[in-house]
Structures are given as structure tokens and as C-alpha cells.
Design a protein around this motif. Structure first.
Motif, PDB file in Angstrom:
ATOM      1  N   ARG A   1      -3.906   0.856  -2.632  1.00  0.00           N
ATOM      2  CA  ARG A   1      -3.600  -1.419  -2.700  1.00  0.00           C
ATOM      3  C   ARG A   1      -2.629  -2.206  -4.131  1.00  0.00           C
ATOM      4  O   ARG A   1      -3.130  -1.324  -5.125  1.00  0.00           O
ATOM      5  CB  ARG A   1      -4.373  -2.099  -2.741  1.00  0.00           C
ATOM      6  CG  ARG A   1      -4.590  -3.324  -3.043  1.00  0.00           C
ATOM      7  CD  ARG A   1      -5.306  -4.591  -3.120  1.00  0.00           C
ATOM      8  NE  ARG A   1      -5.303  -5.796  -3.051  1.00  0.00           N
ATOM      9  CZ  ARG A   1      -5.115  -7.250  -1.502  1.00  0.00           C
ATOM     10  NH1 ARG A   1      -5.373  -6.296  -0.996  1.00  0.00           N
ATOM     11  NH2 ARG A   1      -4.989  -8.130  -2.168  1.00  0.00           N
ATOM     12  N   THR A   2      -1.254  -2.688  -4.104  1.00  0.00           N
ATOM     13  CA  THR A   2      -0.503  -2.863  -4.768  1.00  0.00           C
ATOM     14  C   THR A   2      -0.949  -4.511  -4.923  1.00  0.00           C
ATOM     15  O   THR A   2       0.144  -4.684  -3.720  1.00  0.00           O
ATOM     16  CB  THR A   2       0.830  -2.654  -5.530  1.00  0.00           C
ATOM     17  OG1 THR A   2       0.569  -1.066  -5.418  1.00  0.00           O
ATOM     18  CG2 THR A   2       0.790  -2.894  -6.313  1.00  0.00           C
TER      19      THR A   2
ATOM     20  N   GLU B   1      -9.202   5.693   1.258  1.00  0.00           N
ATOM     21  CA  GLU B   1      -8.357   5.860   1.519  1.00  0.00           C
ATOM     22  C   GLU B   1      -7.776   7.251   2.745  1.00  0.00           C
ATOM     23  O   GLU B   1      -6.768   7.346   2.556  1.00  0.00           O
ATOM     24  CB  GLU B   1      -7.718   7.065   0.375  1.00  0.00           C
ATOM     25  CG  GLU B   1      -6.714   7.607  -0.577  1.00  0.00           C
ATOM     26  CD  GLU B   1      -6.934   7.974  -1.886  1.00  0.00           C
ATOM     27  OE1 GLU B   1      -5.672   8.895  -2.015  1.00  0.00           O
ATOM     28  OE2 GLU B   1      -8.085   7.635  -2.737  1.00  0.00           O
TER      29      GLU B   1
ATOM     30  N   TYR C   1       1.045  -1.227   0.036  1.00  0.00           N
ATOM     31  CA  TYR C   1       0.188  -0.040  -0.273  1.00  0.00           C
ATOM     32  C   TYR C   1       1.031   1.242  -0.161  1.00  0.00           C
ATOM     33  O   TYR C   1       1.971   1.345   0.288  1.00  0.00           O
ATOM     34  CB  TYR C   1      -1.158  -0.457   1.048  1.00  0.00           C
ATOM     35  CG  TYR C   1      -2.078  -0.729   1.691  1.00  0.00           C
ATOM     36  CD1 TYR C   1      -2.866  -1.228   0.415  1.00  0.00           C
ATOM     37  CD2 TYR C   1      -1.214  -2.551   1.905  1.00  0.00           C
ATOM     38  CE1 TYR C   1      -3.891  -2.134   0.350  1.00  0.00           C
ATOM     39  CE2 TYR C   1      -2.092  -3.485   1.919  1.00  0.00           C
ATOM     40  CZ  TYR C   1      -3.325  -3.115   1.442  1.00  0.00           C
ATOM     41  OH  TYR C   1      -4.590  -4.269   0.843  1.00  0.00           O
ATOM     42  N   HIS C   2       0.535   2.076  -0.749  1.00  0.00           N
ATOM     43  CA  HIS C   2       1.415   3.508  -0.663  1.00  0.00           C
ATOM     44  C   HIS C   2       0.433   4.764  -1.303  1.00  0.00           C
ATOM     45  O   HIS C   2      -0.544   4.635  -2.101  1.00  0.00           O
ATOM     46  CB  HIS C   2       2.913   3.402  -1.438  1.00  0.00           C
ATOM     47  CG  HIS C   2       2.739   2.965  -3.543  1.00  0.00           C
ATOM     48  ND1 HIS C   2       1.983   4.652  -4.362  1.00  0.00           N
ATOM     49  CD2 HIS C   2       2.462   1.757  -4.017  1.00  0.00           C
ATOM     50  CE1 HIS C   2       1.923   2.915  -5.252  1.00  0.00           C
ATOM     51  NE2 HIS C   2       2.016   2.078  -5.383  1.00  0.00           N
TER      52      HIS C   2
ATOM     53  N   LEU D   1      -6.378   5.249   4.864  1.00  0.00           N
ATOM     54  CA  LEU D   1      -4.963   4.320   4.815  1.00  0.00           C
ATOM     55  C   LEU D   1      -3.613   5.380   4.656  1.00  0.00           C
ATOM     56  O   LEU D   1      -3.198   4.865   4.920  1.00  0.00           O
ATOM     57  CB  LEU D   1      -5.399   3.409   2.878  1.00  0.00           C
ATOM     58  CG  LEU D   1      -4.419   2.591   2.669  1.00  0.00           C
ATOM     59  CD1 LEU D   1      -3.940   0.946   4.118  1.00  0.00           C
ATOM     60  CD2 LEU D   1      -5.072   2.403   1.422  1.00  0.00           C
TER      61      LEU D   1
ATOM     62  N   ARG E   1      -9.625  -5.243   5.813  1.00  0.00           N
ATOM     63  CA  ARG E   1      -8.696  -4.885   4.941  1.00  0.00           C
ATOM     64  C   ARG E   1      -9.456  -4.216   4.027  1.00  0.00           C
ATOM     65  O   ARG E   1      -8.860  -3.308   3.314  1.00  0.00           O
ATOM     66  CB  ARG E   1      -8.339  -6.160   4.351  1.00  0.00           C
ATOM     67  CG  ARG E   1      -7.154  -5.930   3.496  1.00  0.00           C
ATOM     68  CD  ARG E   1      -6.223  -7.078   2.332  1.00  0.00           C
ATOM     69  NE  ARG E   1      -5.926  -8.110   3.527  1.00  0.00           N
ATOM     70  CZ  ARG E   1      -4.415  -7.832   3.941  1.00  0.00           C
ATOM     71  NH1 ARG E   1      -3.588  -7.298   2.444  1.00  0.00           N
ATOM     72  NH2 ARG E   1      -3.866  -8.394   4.528  1.00  0.00           N
TER      73      ARG E   1
ATOM     74  N   GLY F   1       5.991   2.873   0.858  1.00  0.00           N
ATOM     75  CA  GLY F   1       4.692   2.854   1.456  1.00  0.00           C
ATOM     76  C   GLY F   1       5.060   1.347   2.796  1.00  0.00           C
ATOM     77  O   GLY F   1       5.982   1.914   2.973  1.00  0.00           O
TER      78      GLY F   1
ATOM     79  N   GLU G   1      -9.115  -0.496   1.760  1.00  0.00           N
ATOM     80  CA  GLU G   1      -9.091   0.025   1.173  1.00  0.00           C
ATOM     81  C   GLU G   1      -9.970   0.833   0.251  1.00  0.00           C
ATOM     82  O   GLU G   1     -10.097   0.826  -0.981  1.00  0.00           O
ATOM     83  CB  GLU G   1      -8.733  -1.147  -0.326  1.00  0.00           C
ATOM     84  CG  GLU G   1      -7.829  -2.692   0.571  1.00  0.00           C
ATOM     85  CD  GLU G   1      -7.587  -3.525  -0.161  1.00  0.00           C
ATOM     86  OE1 GLU G   1      -9.041  -4.148  -0.861  1.00  0.00           O
ATOM     87  OE2 GLU G   1      -6.596  -4.030  -0.154  1.00  0.00           O
TER      88      GLU G   1
END
Length: 326
Positions: free
Chosen positions: A13-14, A134, A8-9, A137, A127, A35, A131
């Protein structure tokens, strides 16, 4: 067992692939992007958790606690991060039972590792919430700590609501005119409430420290989020104490009602014995074989004795009815 893993950055989410267990490269990828990585595990074995510990520099004592589970809620600070233990709860209504699990969080500046034990509380909703938020997060690993704590405390609230229903049922049963045996259920509920208290009370101090920004490694700006969780937890703790007191009172009332019922039974038994004793006394007197007895040669003596028995018993029965003994 890896449940989910992602980098996460900037609040985004990636997805990543951790099937090969290369946690070191996963952490490096998160650092490159500025991140953090969140790895979720469910009941991992010692070997798998050792690989995670090596990649994220987890303290061996904390890793040992996470493998064995069955820890009380606590917050510990180690050189490379935090270790937080949460008890998870869920309610089985058919058995009036509170089942327990555990979530262990390893928190660093660029990672969060969650280790979950038990099957009653999944972290996927936490989670998903992060997500889709933002703004939350962007607080980094602190946002994961908040989301997991919020998820766990919400489960506490749900369990306490179920216990409230059962306590209301016990109160209604204890105060009903029917004869009931509620002592076993009262004891069971008090035992389950004690289980809830063991999960709730130790968590208040760590959440208070989070809310006041007193923990190094947790973003002080996330304090308002933790204050909201702490408020829910404090209210839950108050309800737990209230339910325990209500059950103690209900047990005292139950015992008092049993004693009253026993006294009422003894009155009825005594009244019934009196109804038998008086005719027996009359029959015993008239059954004596003395030569000189009143009405010994009276033709109506036998019917008179029977009538006297019935009349005496009827008079006693009427008096018992008036006094509430029958």
C-alpha cells in the motif's frame, strides 16, 4: 465522503492524499507504478461521485444507480469495467430486525471505487485484511472484489446465526405448555428472512461466474478465493430456506394449539354450564306452585332439594374430572 484511498502495487500500500479531489492524478500515479488505486466512499453526493466518474470513466447509468442506491444485487459489464452491487445486512436483536445497506463496486483494470450506503457494515476490515495478505493483494482489483464480497457474506452468516437463535426461541415458545401469542413474532421473523433472501439469492450467480473465471476483468487465478466465498453463501442460502420452512411449520403448530386450547375452553365452559343447569332444573321443579305436588307437605322437602342439587352437581363434576373436561 472519502473514507480511504490508496495506491497498491506489488502487494504493498502507498497512502495518498485525496483531500483536493484530484482523482485523475491518483489514477495516473497508480498506472505509473503498474498497480491500482482503491478509493472508498461513504454516501457521496452527486457532485463528488461525478468527479470520481470523470476521473475513472465510469458509466453514467452505473453512477446513477450508485447515487440512488436501493438496487438489487447484480453484476453488469460496461466498456471500461464492471459494476457490482451488494446488499449489506446487520441484525438488531432488540427489534428482531434485519437492517440493510448497500455497497457498489466500480472495477477497472487499474482501479476500484467502492461506494457504501448505510452504517452497519464498514469495509475497513476488508482493506486491513488485504494489506496484511500480500499474496492475495497481488491479484490486483480482483483481490478487492474478493475481500469486499467475503466481508459482506461473513455478515450474512452472522445475521443468519442470530435469526437461528430467534427461530429456536419461537419453536420453544410454540411447543411450551404455557399459552403464548407467537404469531406476530413469527410473521416478523419471516419478513426479515425474506429480506435476507433478497440479498443472498441474486449474489450466487455473480460469485459463481467469478469462481469459474467467466468474467472478463476478474483474474481467473483468484477463482479459488471466490469459490470459498460462494461456498459460504450457498450454505447461508440453505440455512435461510430451512429457517423459513421451520417458521412455517411453527406457525401451523401455533394455530393448531390455539384451536386445541379453544376446544378445551369450550369443554370447560360447557361443564360449568351443566353444573349450573342441573341445580336450576331441580329448583325450577320444586318452585312450581301446583296444588298437588310430591313432598309438598314434607318437613324435610327443602333440605332434600338442596341435598339433591349438591349431589347432582358433585356427580357431574366428578364425571367431568374423569373425562378431562375440568
Amino acid at each position: 465522503m472519502i473514507v480511504d484511498a490508496a495506491v497498491y502495487h506489488d502487494g504493498v500500500r502507498t497512502p495518498v492524499d485525496c483531500a483536493d479531489g484530484d482523482y485523475a492524478s491518483l489514477r495516473a500515479r497508480a498506472r505509473e507504478r503498474g498497480g491500482f488505486v482503491w478509493v472508498g466512499l461513504h454516501e457521496p453526493g452527486p457532485e463528488e461521485l461525478s468527479a470520481v466518474a470523470e476521473a475513472f470513466d465510469l458509466h453514467p447509468l452505473a453512477v446513477e444507480d450508485a447515487v440512488k442506491a436501493h438496487q438489487r444485487p447484480k453484476l453488469e459489464r460496461y466498456e471500461h469495467g464492471l459494476f457490482l452491487v451488494l446488499k449489506t445486512l446487520w441484525y438488531v436483536d432488540e427489534e428482531d430486525a434485519v437492517e440493510t445497506g448497500e455497497v457498489n463496486l466500480f472495477v477497472g483494470s487499474d482501479f476500484v471505487v467502492t461506494v457504501r450506503h448505510g452504517h452497519g457494515l464498514e469495509l475497513s476490515p476488508a482493506r486491513s485484511f488485504l494489506e496484511s495478505s500480500e499474496q492475495v493483494l497481488t491479484h490486483g482489483p480482483s483481490s478487492v472484489v474478493y475481500a469486499v464480497c467475503d466481508r459482506v457474506v461473513d455478515a450474512y452468516v452472522a445475521v443468519v446465526d442470530e435469526l437461528q437463535v430467534d427461530v429456536d426461541e419461537v419453536e420453544e415458545s410454540v411447543l411450551s405448555p404455557a399459552r403464548t401469542n407467537d404469531s406476530v413474532r413469527i410473521y416478523t421473523l419471516k419478513r426479515e428472512i425474506a429480506e435476507v433472501r433478497r440479498a443472498v439469492q441474486p449474489l450466487r450467480e455473480p460469485l459463481h461466474r467469478f469462481s469459474e473465471g467467466m468474467v472478463r476483468g476478474v483474474d481467473p487465478e483468484s477463482g479459488p478465493f471466490f469459490r470459498d466465498v460462494l461456498d459460504h453463501l450457498n450454505r447461508t442460502a440453505e440455512v435461510v430456506d430451512t429457517l423459513d420452512a421451520l417458521l412455517s411449520t411453527a406457525f401451523d403448530v401455533h394455530v393448531a394449539r390455539i384451536q386445541l386450547q379453544q376446544n378445551d375452553d369450550m369443554r370447560k365452559i360447557s361443564a360449568g354450564a351443566a353444573l349450573v343447569v342441573v341445580p336450576t332444573l331441580i329448583a325450577g321443579v320444586y318452585g312450581m306452585n301446583f296444588e298437588h305436588m310430591p313432598e309438598l307437605g314434607w318437613a324435610l322437602g327443602y333440605p332434600f332439594a338442596l341435598l339433591l342439587m349438591v349431589a347432582a352437581s358433585g356427580l357431574l363434576w366428578w364425571q367431568f374430572r374423569r373425562s378431562g373436561w375440568w
